[in-house]
Design an enzyme around this catalytic site. Structure first.
Site, PDB file in Angstrom:
ATOM      1  N   LEU A 120       0.815  -1.216   0.000  1.00  0.00           N
ATOM      2  CA  LEU A 120       0.000   0.000   0.000  1.00  0.00           C
ATOM      3  C   LEU A 120       0.845   1.261   0.000  1.00  0.00           C
ATOM      4  O   LEU A 120       0.398   2.312  -0.454  1.00  0.00           O
ATOM      5  CB  LEU A 120      -0.918   0.012   1.229  1.00  0.00           C
ATOM      6  CG  LEU A 120      -1.896  -1.162   1.353  1.00  0.00           C
ATOM      7  CD1 LEU A 120      -2.644  -1.071   2.681  1.00  0.00           C
ATOM      8  CD2 LEU A 120      -2.880  -1.175   0.186  1.00  0.00           C
ATOM      9  N   GLY A 123       7.921   4.091   2.633  1.00  0.00           N
ATOM     10  CA  GLY A 123       8.506   5.360   3.069  1.00  0.00           C
ATOM     11  C   GLY A 123       9.821   5.150   3.777  1.00  0.00           C
ATOM     12  O   GLY A 123      10.415   4.066   3.729  1.00  0.00           O
ATOM     13  N   ASN A 124      10.284   6.211   4.453  1.00  0.00           N
ATOM     14  CA  ASN A 124      11.574   6.162   5.135  1.00  0.00           C
ATOM     15  C   ASN A 124      11.574   5.169   6.292  1.00  0.00           C
ATOM     16  O   ASN A 124      12.623   4.700   6.708  1.00  0.00           O
ATOM     17  CB  ASN A 124      11.931   7.553   5.665  1.00  0.00           C
ATOM     18  CG  ASN A 124      12.157   8.546   4.543  1.00  0.00           C
ATOM     19  OD1 ASN A 124      12.564   8.162   3.460  1.00  0.00           O
ATOM     20  ND2 ASN A 124      11.889   9.817   4.806  1.00  0.00           N
ATOM     21  N   VAL A 128       4.096  -0.440   4.109  1.00  0.00           N
ATOM     22  CA  VAL A 128       2.754  -0.755   4.572  1.00  0.00           C
ATOM     23  C   VAL A 128       2.134  -1.693   3.552  1.00  0.00           C
ATOM     24  O   VAL A 128       2.124  -1.399   2.357  1.00  0.00           O
ATOM     25  CB  VAL A 128       1.877   0.510   4.723  1.00  0.00           C
ATOM     26  CG1 VAL A 128       0.482   0.125   5.230  1.00  0.00           C
ATOM     27  CG2 VAL A 128       2.519   1.503   5.668  1.00  0.00           C
ATOM     28  N   ASP A 234       1.768  16.510  11.470  1.00  0.00           N
ATOM     29  CA  ASP A 234       1.957  16.197  10.047  1.00  0.00           C
ATOM     30  C   ASP A 234       0.591  16.062   9.368  1.00  0.00           C
ATOM     31  O   ASP A 234       0.312  15.062   8.709  1.00  0.00           O
ATOM     32  CB  ASP A 234       2.770  14.917   9.900  1.00  0.00           C
ATOM     33  CG  ASP A 234       3.398  14.787   8.509  1.00  0.00           C
ATOM     34  OD1 ASP A 234       3.444  15.797   7.784  1.00  0.00           O
ATOM     35  OD2 ASP A 234       3.840  13.682   8.154  1.00  0.00           O
TER      36      ASP A 234
END
Length: 415
Positions: A120, A123-124, A128, A234
């Site tokens: 899905l 990232g860093n 997911v 965020d």
């Protein structure tokens, strides 16, 4: 007094804020969904710890200097004990079978029960993936976090786990469980099958839908601040998830909250949702304390992006970080496009006040006419999500067709 915002309490007879009585969801058991019904089968195990011995987390820590099981555990001897359990600062113990919190709550879920499906996101911090919990046939989103020898990273993981298991508001993604295998922490959350808001833009957003989305975001942010003393830090469309039933929920408030975005980490091509005071503070090495006002700015910017179908600042700023940050700090704030009511414009304009002390609080926002109207209105969120997904599928198909190379050996004209 700001237009559309009232400093007084809600008028008598007006509908009470949903936060006057926060709903606490009971533990979700597998038997409630369908599947096995045994004491070890609880996903949201509010009562699972009742029959277990109490955990003394301090006694489970590895002795100083003692390695654990060789690599990869030896690098984490401070938090991984010889049995392979992960101990997070007296707050939680993770192993391959699940997670036990110091509050007495336990969440039992493990990799053998999961069927891996598509990715899905990436990232860093890891990946997911969509997974299927085989005993219950429930789809979940599983986040994989790779451990690193960095205190801020470890703190971020336990922070997010701690928030997830305590955040029981309808506007926060639900937590199903977590476990630890070798050098990775995995945690499973509610799968929102329509994706994030940034993927649902472009088909148009009617005002009643925008109000419903905004109301969910504000209630979720208010819950985090009032009940858990957490500021999201965020807020942006990619961190707001939607399902086909039309529900809107916040995510990614732990890792992003601990590892703050900064000017040093801003990448070319990234869209900044940082408030002007944060940009100015960082540029002068005066970081100060992050406040709710900064999240309110990000909320206003996100609303405009959802309404417009694109990031509000000019496209030429995408490739020039300095130009983008300069526009945020020194330029006029963006506005909702035409076609929205005066109440909607006033709401967003209040969020995007350049001076943080002039921005409304979450209580102000909930009492604003733009959101008060949403409380008694029927909104076809399911229909909007369906249309947005169809638009996205159509746009993707057209883009793929345009990018496809021409068929070889096919004449452009008939003989």
């Amino acid at each position: 007094m700001r237009q559309g915002f009232s400093d007084s309490a809600a008028a008598p007879g007006s509908r009470a804020s949903p936060f006057n009585a926060v709903r606490k969801k009971p533990g979700l058991k597998l038997s409630d969904i369908g599947g096995r019904d045994s004491p070890g089968d609880s996903l949201m195990g509010a009562g699972l710890g009742a029959g277990r011995p109490s955990l003394d987390l301090s006694e489970r820590r590895a002795p100083q200097g003692e390695g654990s099981l060789g690599t990869p555990f030896s690098n984490f001897s401070k938090i991984v004990d010889p049995s392979g359990q992960l101990n997070f600062g007296g707050k939680a113990v993770l192993n391959a079978s699940g997670v036990n919190f110091s509050t007495g709550q336990s969440f039992s879920i493990n990799m053998t029960e999961l069927q891996l499906e598509e990715e899905l996101g990436r990232g860093n911090y890891g990946t997911v993936k969509k997974v299927l919990h085989k005993p219950t046939n429930v789809a979940m989103a599983m986040k994989e976090i790779r451990l690193e020898l960095e205190d801020s990273k470890l703190n971020a993981i336990i922070m997010e786990l701690d928030i997830l298991h305590r955040a029981t508001a309808p506007e926060i993604v639900e937590f199903y469980g977590a476990f630890f295998i070798e050098s990775c922490v995995y945690y499973c959350m509610e799968y929102m099958d329509a994706g994030s808001l940034d993927k649902l833009q472009g088909a148009g957003v009617p005002e009643d839908v925008l109000a419903r989305i905004t109301a969910s975001m504000v209630r979720g942010l208010k819950f985090l601040k009032d009940e858990l003393q957490i500021i999201h830090r965020d807020v942006k469309p990619t961190n707001v998830l939607v399902n086909r039933g039309g529900l809107v929920k916040l995510c990614d408030f732990g890792v992003s909250g601990q590892l703050e975005k900064s000017l040093a980490k801003t990448n070319i091509g990234c869209q900044s949702y940082m408030a002007p005071e944060r940009i100015k503070g960082e540029s002068q090495n005066k970081l100060g304390t992050y406040t709710v006002s900064s999240d309110v700015w990000s909320l206003g910017l996100s609303m405009i992006e959802i309404a417009m179908g694109q990031y509000p600042y000019p496209p030429e700023t995408y490739s020039n970080v300095f130009a983008q940050l300069t526009a945020i700090v020194h330029g006029d704030p963006p506005h909702l496009p035409d076609g929205f009511s005066d109440d909607a414009h006033a709401f967003v304009d209040g969020c995007l006040e350049k001076e943080p002390e002039r921005r409304p609080t979450y209580s102000d926002l909930i009492q604003h006419p733009f959101l008060v109207a949403d409380q008694t209105r029927d909104v076809d969120m399911k229909g909007w999500v369906k249309r947005a997904l169809e638009y996205r599928a159509s746009a993707s198909a057209q883009a793929a067709a345009a990018a496809a190379p021409p068929l070889h050996g096919v004449s452009a004209s008939a003989d």
